[in-house]
Design an enzyme around this catalytic site. Structure first.
Site, PDB file in Angstrom:
ATOM      1  N   GLY A 193       4.358  16.072  29.680  1.00 30.70           N
ATOM      2  CA  GLY A 193       3.808  15.988  31.118  1.00 30.70           C
ATOM      3  C   GLY A 193       4.621  15.035  31.831  1.00 30.70           C
ATOM      4  O   GLY A 193       4.425  13.592  31.130  1.00 30.70           O
ATOM      5  N   THR A 194       5.542  15.025  32.820  1.00 32.10           N
ATOM      6  CA  THR A 194       6.388  14.180  33.294  1.00 32.10           C
ATOM      7  C   THR A 194       6.598  14.477  34.804  1.00 32.10           C
ATOM      8  O   THR A 194       6.490  15.625  35.385  1.00 32.10           O
ATOM      9  CB  THR A 194       7.765  14.118  32.529  1.00 32.10           C
ATOM     10  OG1 THR A 194       7.606  14.202  31.319  1.00 32.10           O
ATOM     11  CG2 THR A 194       8.748  13.337  33.169  1.00 32.10           C
ATOM     12  N   VAL A 195       7.177  13.520  35.603  1.00 29.99           N
ATOM     13  CA  VAL A 195       7.413  13.577  37.149  1.00 29.99           C
ATOM     14  C   VAL A 195       8.770  13.055  37.103  1.00 29.99           C
ATOM     15  O   VAL A 195       9.250  12.253  36.593  1.00 29.99           O
ATOM     16  CB  VAL A 195       6.445  12.929  37.981  1.00 29.99           C
ATOM     17  CG1 VAL A 195       5.102  13.592  38.098  1.00 29.99           C
ATOM     18  CG2 VAL A 195       6.496  11.518  37.964  1.00 29.99           C
ATOM     19  N   MET A 231      12.083  18.078  34.474  1.00 30.81           N
ATOM     20  CA  MET A 231      10.947  17.303  33.687  1.00 30.81           C
ATOM     21  C   MET A 231      10.346  18.489  32.894  1.00 30.81           C
ATOM     22  O   MET A 231      10.535  19.620  33.000  1.00 30.81           O
ATOM     23  CB  MET A 231      10.003  16.700  34.469  1.00 30.81           C
ATOM     24  CG  MET A 231       9.438  17.179  35.683  1.00 30.81           C
ATOM     25  SD  MET A 231       8.240  18.723  35.157  1.00 30.81           S
ATOM     26  CE  MET A 231       7.270  18.121  34.074  1.00 30.81           C
TER      27      MET A 231
END
Length: 534
Positions: free
Chosen positions: A352-354, A434
């Protein structure tokens, strides 16, 4: 790269502007960055404002307690910032195994590494910002203090995480997570307001102290008190010793362009190794099974090397220059045959990343990424602060002979990677995709879409993606042409068609015409992505 949409299956036209642009996964965060540009801030100020806002309006993927990386184009030069924190000094393989683990856990204090996000914001602001950190963090503080309505994709991920965490997060150390992210005994829904006053107060203190409080002040004391109460490994000396590090970006030359990434321990080098192999071939058609086969085989080989060698640069046994050399690329190219091969690395998990990209009217541009890693992070929220801590240490190996073996003060193999393109010494622009181990695969695909197949940024992001999983297994989006799936299967690839697109990454791209200064942006159709511009 053309302004016009390639007649493939692009959903939207590219966004065009001149004075400034912010592209990211949440409309409120993009607008916050644009507001900072209009107040007189530059691309760096806008990137920090957007990133800080994302910790509030997309907490499923990132937070104050995570890591971040940036590539900054400022006054005709590219700079790299590594906001990756190390493992605690008191941790070791032996101690983790004594607690009953054979692999690094996903949740709890054990996988918590030193957060790099606050220091990265402070370093960027101090070196390149025009506005104070207090001004730049104001939009994020307002949203945390007063609340915001959840967007649809965010609500979906939030509810999925809540269902998982309800069954697996057992113990008093996880109580604060449920108090903060499920305040009424459930996850908030799309359109429902959510606020985080403790988060707002923490952001204000980071702004007022230029992040000093987080590492050497009152916030640090609260973090360490929580760690000690749960017998965690993180100690005050770990925070006190940390500072985000300026690094020299690495690159390969690809068909007249230079493709830039952050050096290890980030996995950006995997994308560069794959492109280095692929530049030895000619590609004329995107919808071609032969082209896709070569891309998949090059990516598998690059990941084989990446998983074998990437770790904290102080512990790497090979040189980056050797991995990116023409000789090494030629050797890897020679391994590719007409049939799918069986590679060496293990299973690739999700993350999980932005990601965000910014540009101002003066030609400055930022490629920025931050993350809490897997499944909302470690499940640890520091009481009274809103600080949701990452679980980046999960990627360490407990095998002492492994290149990425856990060790005190060591930085792990890192999945989050910002990208940047230049041509003839001038900025083309920031890009990123991402999504855990999808990221270098996404980088290769969007770079080839723009350079090899002349897609504009929006079309490059809209095009259906593939994802190598392990061995000969490949997954494609449900919009992927069926005849290509069949042809790749005939070459030995074990093809799977995904029902949903959530595992194929979420990207943003901004490019700039060096003569007119016109900005062209693309945003991700697989999430609540948007571009704010003027």
């Amino acid at each position: 790269m053309s302004l016009y949409t390639y007649p493939y299956r692009s959903q939207r036209m590219a966004t065009v502007a001149r004075n400034g642009m912010v592209a990211t996964s949440q409309p409120l965060a993009a607008q916050a960055g644009l507001d900072i540009l209009k107040k007189g801030g530059n691309a760096v100020d806008a990137a920090i404002a957007t990133a800080a806002c994302l910790t509030v309006v997309e907490p499923t993927s990132n937070g104050i307690g995570g890591d971040s990386f940036a590539l900054v184009w400022m006054k005709d030069k590219l700079y790299g910032l590594n906001g990756n924190g190390p493992a605690p000094q008191s941790i070791s393989i032996e101690k983790v195994k004594q607690l009953g683990y054979e692999t690094m856990p996903i949740n709890g204090w054990i996988p918590v590494t030193v957060p790099g996000v606050p220091s990265a914001w402070a370093e960027l602001s101090k070196r390149f910002g025009k506005l104070s950190l207090t001004e730049v963090l104001e939009p994020a503080i307002n949203y945390a203090q007063n609340g915001f309505p959840l967007s649809p994709t965010l609500a979906k991920y939030w509810n999925e995480a809540y269902r998982k965490n309800k069954s697996r997060l057992q113990g008093s150390e996880f109580e604060e997570w449920f108090k903060v992210f499920a305040p009424d005994g459930k996850a908030p829904q799309a359109g429902e307001m959510w606020k985080a006053e403790d988060h707002a107060n923490t952001l204000a203190e980071i702004a007022e102290t230029n992040a000093e409080s987080f590492y050497r002040g009152a916030l640090a004391d609260q973090i360490i008190a929580a760690s000690q109460a749960a017998s965690g490994f993180l100690a005050k000396k770990d925070l006190e010793a940390y500072k985000a590090e300026w690094v020299d970006p690495i690159s390969v030359h690809y068909r007249g362009y230079d493709v830039w990434e952050i050096p290890p321990s980030g996995q950006g080098i995997v994308a560069l190794m794959a492109l280095n192999i692929l530049k030895g071939y000619e590609f004329t058609h995107r919808e071609d099974a032969g082209s896709l086969h070569l891309q998949l085989e090059a990516m598998k080989q690059a990941f084989t090397d990446g998983k074998a060698y990437i770790t904290d640069p102080a512990n790497m046994t090979v040189n980056v220059a050797d991995l990116l050399s023409e000789e090494y690329a030629e050797k890897n190219r020679a391994k590719i045959t007409a049939e799918a091969r069986m590679p060496a690395p293990g299973t690739l998990p999700k993350g999980g990343t932005v990601y965000l990209a910014t540009a101002d009217g003066d030609g400055n541009m930022v490629s920025f990424i931050q993350s809490n890693y897997m499944d909302f992070g470690s499940g640890i929220v520091v009481p009274g602060t809103g600080i949701n801590l990452q679980n980046r240490g999960h990627d360490f190996s407990l095998d002492p002979t492994h290149e990425n073996a856990l060790a005190p003060g060591k930085k792990t193999y890192h999945t989050i990677i910002p990208g940047f393109l230049t041509k003839d010494g001038q900025a083309v622009g920031p890009f990123g995709v991402m999504g855990g181990y999808m990221q270098p695969q996404g980088h290769v695909q969007v770079v080839m879409n723009m350079i090899d197949f002349n897609l504009n940024p929006q079309a490059a992001l809209d095009a259906p993606r593939w994802r190598w999983l392990e061995d000969k297994s490949v997954e494609v989006e449900h919009t992927f042409p069926n005849h290509l799936v069949k042809e790749l299967a005939s070459r030995g690839h074990e093809m799977k068609i995904a029902v949903e697109s959530e595992s194929f990454g979420r990207g943003q791209i901004i490019t700039r015409n060096p003569e007119s200064g016109v900005l062209i942006g693309g945003t991700e159709p697989r999430t609540d992505g948007t571009i704010a511009s003027w």
